[in-house]
Design a protein around this motif. Sequence first.
Motif, short mmCIF file in Angstrom:
data_model
loop_
_atom_site.label_atom_id
_atom_site.label_comp_id
_atom_site.label_asym_id
_atom_site.label_seq_id
_atom_site.Cartn_x
_atom_site.Cartn_y
_atom_site.Cartn_z
N THR A 423 0.82 -1.21 0.00
CA THR A 423 0.00 0.00 0.00
C THR A 423 0.86 1.27 0.00
OG1 THR A 423 -0.08 -0.16 2.41
CG2 THR A 423 -1.95 -1.08 1.20
N GLU A 442 1.99 8.82 -4.32
CA GLU A 442 1.14 8.27 -3.26
C GLU A 442 -0.14 7.78 -3.93
OE1 GLU A 442 2.15 8.15 -0.22
OE2 GLU A 442 3.84 9.55 -0.28
N GLY A 443 -0.82 6.88 -3.28
CA GLY A 443 -2.16 6.53 -3.77
C GLY A 443 -2.20 5.45 -4.83
N TRP A 444 -1.06 4.84 -5.14
CA TRP A 444 -1.08 3.78 -6.13
C TRP A 444 -1.42 2.40 -5.52
CZ3 TRP A 444 3.11 3.90 -10.61
CH2 TRP A 444 2.62 4.70 -11.65
#
Length: 553
Positions: A423, A442-444
């Motif tokens: 995460t 971020e956020g991948w």
Amino acid sequence: MSASERPDASPWWASAVFYQVYPRSFADGNDDGIGDLIGVRAKLPYLKALGIDALWLSPFYVSPLADGGYDVADPCDVDPMFGTLADFDAMLADAHELGIRVTVDIVPNHFSDQHRWFQAALAATPGSPERARFIFRDGCGPNGDQPPNNWPSIFGGPAWHRVASTGPDDPGQWYLHIFAPEQPDLDWTNPEVPAEFERILRFWLDRGVDGFRIDVTHGIAKPEGLPDMDPALIEQLAKHEHGSLMTAGKDLRFDNDGVHEYHRMFRRVLDSYPGERMAVGEAWVPDHERLARYVRPDELNLTFNFELLEAKWDDVEFHEAITRSMAALADVGAPCTWVLANHDVDRVVSRYGGGALGLARARAAALVTLSLPGAVYVYNGDELGLSNVGLPDWALQDPTWERSEHKDRGRDGERVPLPWSGTARPYGFGSDPQATWLPQPEGWGLFTAEAEDADPTSTLWLYRRALAMRAATPALLGSSFEWLDAPEGALAYRRGDIAVVMNAGPVDVPLPAGEVLLSSGPLAAGWGTPAGAGVAGGGSSLPTDTVAWIRTA
Ligand code: GLC
Ligand code: CA
């Protein structure tokens, strides 16, 4: 499927799904933050499960990486950063074991300035055989201090670079580089050059590769006398979207008739090997009749149909791009080669509007290309629905950024290392979040192969289903194609008993009667079983930005 099982006994490549691996960004096998061949080998089971037929590996050859490896210093060896020839052989053997073909990139327009040929040319004098392998010219003006013509480099700035004087009678010549100065153009009219490329092709064919993607294959023959370009076109090129080499008018540096003789040489070499070896050309040629010449029976097997890649998400643009591409190649009996993205253009999700909107459209467009007659290329990460990444200035590595004087950010945004698991950065691409050669966002975590594998509505599962269905459906592998009437904003065509409907308009459109095999997003009636499979089509409707495959009665 073997040739005899395929509907029309056509060669494997005619309906294959190729997957483009950008080796630096695909998978890291030795934990240094840079993708490599051990990484590719380790991910072959993932690719097998995805259902692709073949790989295209962008360059992994010895290179100083002035243009991400398209500046090749030794085309017959692996750069230590990517591994060794033994790693390549092991990867190739495993791929073949799994039934995956492997094709590699050939870069015939130029070498790296670090290639032994160019180093010898710099050491030699004007008029020498060493310089005659490249395009050296005297400059214009009193001291030869103006470039020989007005050509711009594709990456910005002039296409000529001056070298040091070699003696009192030599003011210092200039050499041509259509791309970066570290990529001197080769002179294909010198017989040593085609002979060297025949050797390079044979080197890889002897190792067992199934074919090649030929870089800038429309550029290897230069116009006689290297005349100046139209200044208006130069201005237009300066405003150009990076990556695409397509111009509306004629760029006299490209698509010269001389290229075809060299393609015939490539084909002769390919056909002298058993097992349907092939070549696909990277030829940005807007005129369809001229593009068709690249795939005449004794030339390249395939050539990318870039018109669909250049089209906006729009039913009329898609209709035109598909119709024109098919009509052009039909005359020479060659299949189309559909491609929505590669390492040179913004990712599909970003081009179609970004975010959830772009993703819905990218998923829908994938179901269009995967249901058209011909071959299809998928760019690594598109099966995860990745978007371009906005990178900070300090991270940019594409030569376009510096050469355009920071006007064009270049192509790094579509080259960010792929997210595999976890995460947080680096999402299984090695283990050090600071080490990846371009920083990941971020956020991948939602877009990793691991997360998508666990979610039946993911883009990964959409691709897996589409590829499995395509492989098992003779109508999709053959050549039959027919447009169907469609409401405004929509597009519909038939492949045997399969109807495909694309809705790019603002309102839902009705679906033809039949069984919905697959849809790129929920139908108005809901998802039904995972990813829309098995929903009765009659009565349901297709929402905006969605494509469905329907088996009609
Ligand atoms: C092709 C490649 C691109 C490269 C250029 C020069 O267009 O796809 O990445 O920069 O050729 O080799
Ligand atoms: Ca590595």
